[in-house]
Design a protein around this motif. Structure first.
Motif, PDB file in Angstrom:
ATOM      1  N   ASP A 304       0.814  -1.214   0.000  1.00 23.03           N
ATOM      2  CA  ASP A 304       0.000   0.000   0.000  1.00 23.03           C
ATOM      3  C   ASP A 304       0.848   1.266   0.000  1.00 23.03           C
ATOM      4  O   ASP A 304       0.354   2.356   0.303  1.00 23.03           O
ATOM      5  CB  ASP A 304      -0.932   0.008   1.217  1.00 23.03           C
ATOM      6  N   VAL A 305       2.118   1.148  -0.349  1.00 26.18           N
ATOM      7  CA  VAL A 305       3.039   2.286  -0.331  1.00 26.18           C
ATOM      8  C   VAL A 305       3.425   2.648  -1.765  1.00 26.18           C
ATOM      9  O   VAL A 305       3.741   1.776  -2.567  1.00 26.18           O
ATOM     10  CB  VAL A 305       4.310   1.970   0.487  1.00 26.18           C
ATOM     11  N   THR A 306       3.398   3.955  -2.060  1.00 23.32           N
ATOM     12  CA  THR A 306       3.855   4.463  -3.358  1.00 23.32           C
ATOM     13  C   THR A 306       5.010   5.429  -3.132  1.00 23.32           C
ATOM     14  O   THR A 306       4.903   6.346  -2.308  1.00 23.32           O
ATOM     15  CB  THR A 306       2.724   5.184  -4.101  1.00 23.32           C
ATOM     16  N   ILE A 307       6.101   5.220  -3.826  1.00 25.08           N
ATOM     17  CA  ILE A 307       7.277   6.085  -3.724  1.00 25.08           C
ATOM     18  C   ILE A 307       7.393   6.832  -5.044  1.00 25.08           C
ATOM     19  O   ILE A 307       7.637   6.221  -6.093  1.00 25.08           O
ATOM     20  CB  ILE A 307       8.545   5.265  -3.444  1.00 25.08           C
ATOM     21  N   ASP A 308       7.225   8.125  -4.996  1.00 24.65           N
ATOM     22  CA  ASP A 308       7.173   8.930  -6.212  1.00 24.65           C
ATOM     23  C   ASP A 308       8.511   9.624  -6.473  1.00 24.65           C
ATOM     24  O   ASP A 308       9.036  10.321  -5.611  1.00 24.65           O
ATOM     25  CB  ASP A 308       6.060   9.978  -6.092  1.00 24.65           C
ATOM     26  N   GLY A 309       9.056   9.406  -7.653  1.00 26.82           N
ATOM     27  CA  GLY A 309      10.243  10.123  -8.089  1.00 26.82           C
ATOM     28  C   GLY A 309      11.570   9.696  -7.514  1.00 26.82           C
ATOM     29  O   GLY A 309      12.491  10.525  -7.443  1.00 26.82           O
ATOM     30  N   PRO A 310      11.779   8.437  -7.114  1.00 24.78           N
ATOM     31  CA  PRO A 310      13.115   8.047  -6.627  1.00 24.78           C
ATOM     32  C   PRO A 310      14.117   8.042  -7.776  1.00 24.78           C
ATOM     33  O   PRO A 310      13.772   7.710  -8.912  1.00 24.78           O
ATOM     34  CB  PRO A 310      12.895   6.641  -6.069  1.00 24.78           C
ATOM     35  N   GLN A 311      15.360   8.429  -7.480  1.00 24.60           N
ATOM     36  CA  GLN A 311      16.394   8.380  -8.521  1.00 24.60           C
ATOM     37  C   GLN A 311      16.965   6.981  -8.699  1.00 24.60           C
ATOM     38  O   GLN A 311      17.511   6.653  -9.743  1.00 24.60           O
ATOM     39  CB  GLN A 311      17.537   9.347  -8.192  1.00 24.60           C
ATOM     40  N   ALA A 312      16.883   6.168  -7.661  1.00 18.97           N
ATOM     41  CA  ALA A 312      17.429   4.808  -7.733  1.00 18.97           C
ATOM     42  C   ALA A 312      16.514   3.867  -6.962  1.00 18.97           C
ATOM     43  O   ALA A 312      16.061   4.193  -5.865  1.00 18.97           O
ATOM     44  CB  ALA A 312      18.841   4.763  -7.161  1.00 18.97           C
ATOM     45  N   VAL A 313      16.252   2.708  -7.556  1.00 16.52           N
ATOM     46  CA  VAL A 313      15.428   1.679  -6.916  1.00 16.52           C
ATOM     47  C   VAL A 313      16.134   0.350  -7.090  1.00 16.52           C
ATOM     48  O   VAL A 313      16.617   0.029  -8.185  1.00 16.52           O
ATOM     49  CB  VAL A 313      14.021   1.613  -7.540  1.00 16.52           C
ATOM     50  N   LEU A 314      16.197  -0.408  -6.020  1.00 16.74           N
ATOM     51  CA  LEU A 314      16.777  -1.744  -6.083  1.00 16.74           C
ATOM     52  C   LEU A 314      15.802  -2.732  -5.451  1.00 16.74           C
ATOM     53  O   LEU A 314      15.366  -2.538  -4.322  1.00 16.74           O
ATOM     54  CB  LEU A 314      18.126  -1.800  -5.371  1.00 16.74           C
ATOM     55  N   VAL A 315      15.434  -3.754  -6.204  1.00 20.77           N
ATOM     56  CA  VAL A 315      14.525  -4.804  -5.732  1.00 20.77           C
ATOM     57  C   VAL A 315      15.341  -6.084  -5.607  1.00 20.77           C
ATOM     58  O   VAL A 315      15.957  -6.534  -6.581  1.00 20.77           O
ATOM     59  CB  VAL A 315      13.356  -5.007  -6.710  1.00 20.77           C
ATOM     60  N   SER A 316      15.366  -6.656  -4.421  1.00 21.26           N
ATOM     61  CA  SER A 316      16.216  -7.827  -4.191  1.00 21.26           C
ATOM     62  C   SER A 316      15.397  -9.070  -3.872  1.00 21.26           C
ATOM     63  O   SER A 316      14.305  -8.994  -3.305  1.00 21.26           O
ATOM     64  CB  SER A 316      17.196  -7.556  -3.037  1.00 21.26           C
ATOM     65  N   ASN A 317      15.944 -10.201  -4.248  1.00 18.26           N
ATOM     66  CA  ASN A 317      15.369 -11.502  -3.927  1.00 18.26           C
ATOM     67  C   ASN A 317      15.693 -11.801  -2.468  1.00 18.26           C
ATOM     68  O   ASN A 317      16.759 -12.318  -2.146  1.00 18.26           O
ATOM     69  CB  ASN A 317      15.983 -12.565  -4.849  1.00 18.26           C
ATOM     70  N   ASP A 318      14.761 -11.424  -1.578  1.00 21.79           N
ATOM     71  CA  ASP A 318      14.937 -11.390  -0.122  1.00 21.79           C
ATOM     72  C   ASP A 318      15.781 -10.172   0.248  1.00 21.79           C
ATOM     73  O   ASP A 318      16.680  -9.776  -0.500  1.00 21.79           O
ATOM     74  CB  ASP A 318      15.556 -12.684   0.429  1.00 21.79           C
ATOM     75  N   PRO A 319      15.475  -9.553   1.398  1.00 21.60           N
ATOM     76  CA  PRO A 319      16.109  -8.269   1.745  1.00 21.60           C
ATOM     77  C   PRO A 319      17.555  -8.420   2.176  1.00 21.60           C
ATOM     78  O   PRO A 319      17.941  -9.410   2.798  1.00 21.60           O
ATOM     79  CB  PRO A 319      15.241  -7.759   2.901  1.00 21.60           C
ATOM     80  N   TYR A 320      18.352  -7.406   1.822  1.00 24.24           N
ATOM     81  CA  TYR A 320      19.724  -7.333   2.306  1.00 24.24           C
ATOM     82  C   TYR A 320      19.704  -6.922   3.772  1.00 24.24           C
ATOM     83  O   TYR A 320      18.885  -6.105   4.199  1.00 24.24           O
ATOM     84  CB  TYR A 320      20.533  -6.322   1.498  1.00 24.24           C
ATOM     85  N   GLY A 321      20.656  -7.464   4.533  1.00 23.21           N
ATOM     86  CA  GLY A 321      20.685  -7.187   5.958  1.00 23.21           C
ATOM     87  C   GLY A 321      21.627  -6.086   6.340  1.00 23.21           C
ATOM     88  O   GLY A 321      21.923  -5.902   7.508  1.00 23.21           O
ATOM     89  N   SER A 322      22.156  -5.322   5.372  1.00 21.61           N
ATOM     90  CA  SER A 322      23.141  -4.289   5.650  1.00 21.61           C
ATOM     91  C   SER A 322      22.682  -2.972   5.066  1.00 21.61           C
ATOM     92  O   SER A 322      21.886  -2.927   4.141  1.00 21.61           O
ATOM     93  CB  SER A 322      24.502  -4.678   5.056  1.00 21.61           C
ATOM     94  N   THR A 323      23.204  -1.863   5.619  1.00 28.21           N
ATOM     95  CA  THR A 323      22.919  -0.546   5.075  1.00 28.21           C
ATOM     96  C   THR A 323      23.998  -0.101   4.107  1.00 28.21           C
ATOM     97  O   THR A 323      24.111   1.066   3.782  1.00 28.21           O
ATOM     98  CB  THR A 323      22.799   0.491   6.206  1.00 28.21           C
ATOM     99  N   ASP A 324      24.828  -1.037   3.639  1.00 32.04           N
ATOM    100  CA  ASP A 324      25.871  -0.712   2.673  1.00 32.04           C
ATOM    101  C   ASP A 324      25.242  -0.583   1.293  1.00 32.04           C
ATOM    102  O   ASP A 324      24.973  -1.574   0.628  1.00 32.04           O
ATOM    103  CB  ASP A 324      26.936  -1.810   2.674  1.00 32.04           C
ATOM    104  N   LEU A 325      25.003   0.652   0.852  1.00 33.91           N
ATOM    105  CA  LEU A 325      24.313   0.865  -0.411  1.00 33.91           C
ATOM    106  C   LEU A 325      25.211   0.654  -1.612  1.00 33.91           C
ATOM    107  O   LEU A 325      24.748   0.585  -2.738  1.00 33.91           O
ATOM    108  CB  LEU A 325      23.731   2.287  -0.455  1.00 33.91           C
ATOM    109  N   ALA A 326      26.517   0.584  -1.390  1.00 35.26           N
ATOM    110  CA  ALA A 326      27.433   0.354  -2.506  1.00 35.26           C
ATOM    111  C   ALA A 326      27.643  -1.142  -2.721  1.00 35.26           C
ATOM    112  O   ALA A 326      27.422  -1.671  -3.795  1.00 35.26           O
ATOM    113  CB  ALA A 326      28.763   1.056  -2.260  1.00 35.26           C
ATOM    114  N   GLY A 327      28.087  -1.843  -1.674  1.00 37.85           N
ATOM    115  CA  GLY A 327      28.330  -3.280  -1.804  1.00 37.85           C
ATOM    116  C   GLY A 327      27.078  -4.105  -1.644  1.00 37.85           C
ATOM    117  O   GLY A 327      27.064  -5.281  -1.973  1.00 37.85           O
ATOM    118  N   LEU A 328      26.012  -3.491  -1.079  1.00 37.89           N
ATOM    119  CA  LEU A 328      24.709  -4.104  -0.902  1.00 37.89           C
ATOM    120  C   LEU A 328      24.691  -5.199   0.161  1.00 37.89           C
ATOM    121  O   LEU A 328      23.691  -5.855   0.350  1.00 37.89           O
ATOM    122  CB  LEU A 328      24.182  -4.657  -2.229  1.00 37.89           C
TER     123      LEU A 328
END
Length: 444
Positions: A304-328
């Motif tokens: 039920d959430v809409t995110i309008d105008g993001p510059q980058a979106v990443l959809v992963s097969n199961d969530p990453y457990g880290s906040t490292d946005l470069a290495g993921l």
């Protein structure tokens, strides 16, 4: 929208959190007790050095040419200057002791916040009778040849097909032909893109799938707990293996084992340097890509959430457990039955660098759900699917198929360590003053 449940607090976590605060307090006491009135000066000098170092680090990432070179010099001079000032004041040992206590406090904090979680269930299986493996000799800088993977797999009874060049038959055709001839296991020694393609075919026919870590980065192998340094060890799954049931992501008519990226992330995936060093390339390009992104305007929908105008979106097969946005980071589980969503909205390169350095979380959204739809004001957009850049018509629908892939792994393998958490002192304070749980261990 689904969010991960908060894990139960253990007594060890409570005492580690308290120890972290005690060590931080001890660091302050050391400063006051041995430096006296000069302690404030020491703190000011260290704080000033940190500010200069962080600012210089920003310009190393965001700047170019002479500016980047000068920033690098400043990043080196800042800690050296702080060190010299403390030596001249005769307070070096005080600073070292205080910093050591702070470092111990951070280690205790990380240990308190680290949760191992439940491991994926393994299932006993019989050795494969007619395994079929596809190997790419060019992947990972030639690991197939370096580790003798073809010869070792054939010695274990596997049929091996090599992808020798551009004229090689399509990977999907090879895999489907092997299934038609009676293969009872499919496997790949190559990159994650090839892994995802053959994994989809294995899941379609309910066949086990073997991952051989012969790619460049091997993110899927890493999250399966396989040995990335010795790809030959993965072949032991043919004769002495167990089975994991893991999720597969779907995007349109394709499957993905790691992630699908949109916007600035997808533009970075198209970079020639990305294949060789994902983390460094993302660190170098992402700030400018975010700040100057002129591609299609995206809209992401999850539950039920809409995110309008993001510059980058990443959809992963199961969530990453880290906040490292470069290495993921890493995924501790691949069988949760949800997609992870990371969306970034920033206004300039400085904010982007702040996200990469974890200095703030503004402009960052993390959610989980069973379906993500990415739309745009363009008929098609670039998408990075497990590191492979393609164009897809909008809207792009991503879903998860829970535990559909039967992955064969060696019984003896490194395993998946718990993800290292960022130090969150607010959460740590809640842990430190939490009521200790009663001992629920069963009596014998």
């Amino acid at each position: 929208m689904q969010v991960p449940a908060e894990p139960a607090t253990t007594g060890a976590q409570v005492w580690l959190a308290r120890g972290a605060f005690a060590l931080a307090f001890a660091a302050a006491v050391v400063l006051v007790a041995f430096a006296g009135g000069r302690s404030l000066m020491m703190v000011a000098v260290v704080a000033g050095g940190v500010v200069v170092f962080v600012a210089a680090g920003y310009w190393v990432l965001a700047g170019r040419g002479v500016i980047r070179a000068l920033a690098a010099v400043l990043a080196i001079l800042a800690p050296v200057t702080v060190l010299v000032l403390h030596i001249r004041a005769g307070l070096l040992w005080v600073a070292v002791l205080s910093l050591a206590l702070v470092a111990l406090a951070v280690l205790a904090a990380r240990a308190a916040l680290m949760v191992g979680g439940e491991r994926m269930t393994t299932y006993a299986v019989e050795p494969a009778r007619r395994p079929f493996l596809i190997m790419n000799p060019r992947s990972g800088g030639g690991k197939v040849t370096k580790f003798g993977l073809k010869e070792k797999a054939e010695a274990m009874g596997a049929e091996v097909a090599l992808l020798d060049g551009p004229g090689t038959v399509d990977v999907a055709v090879l895999a489907r032909d092997a299934v038609a001839r009676g293969a009872d296991l499919l496997g790949v020694a190559g990159g994650d893109g090839t892994q995802a393609l053959v994994a989809g075919i294995a899941a379609e026919h309910d066949l086990p799938f073997l991952v051989v870590s012969a790619g460049t980065r091997n993110h899927f192998a890493l999250d399966l707990g396989l040995d990335r340094e010795d790809p030959a060890a993965c072949l032991n799954g043919l004769t002495d293996g167990v089975e994991l049931r893991v999720d597969l992501g779907r995007i349109g008519d394709r499957t993905f084992v790691n992630n699908a990226s949109f916007g600035a992330y997808a533009e970075i995936v198209q970079s020639a340097e990305y294949r060789d060093d994902k983390t460094r390339t993302t660190l170098r390009l992402l700030p400018d890509e975010l700040a100057g992104h002129r591609g299609a305007r995206l809209t992401a929908h999850i539950a039920d959430v809409t995110i309008d105008g993001p510059q980058a979106v990443l959809v992963s097969n199961d969530p990453y457990g880290s906040t490292d946005l470069a290495g993921l980071g890493r995924r501790a589980r691949l069988d949760l039955g949800v997609l992870g969503l990371v969306a970034i909205t920033v206004s300039n390169a400085r904010q982007a660098v702040g996200l990469l350095r974890r200095s703030h979380q503004r402009g960052l959204i993390r959610l989980t759900g069973a379906e993500v739809v990415v739309d745009a004001d363009a008929p098609e957009i670039p998408v990075g699917i497990d590191g492979e850049a393609i164009l897809m018509p909008t809207p792009v629908r991503c879903t998860t198929v829970p535990r559909v892939l039967r992955v064969r792994v060696p019984r003896d393998r490194p395993g998946v360590p718990p993800a290292k958490p960022a130090v969150d002192w607010i959460r740590l304070r809640r842990l430190a003053f939490a009521r200790q749980p009663a001992d629920r261990s069963p009596t014998r």
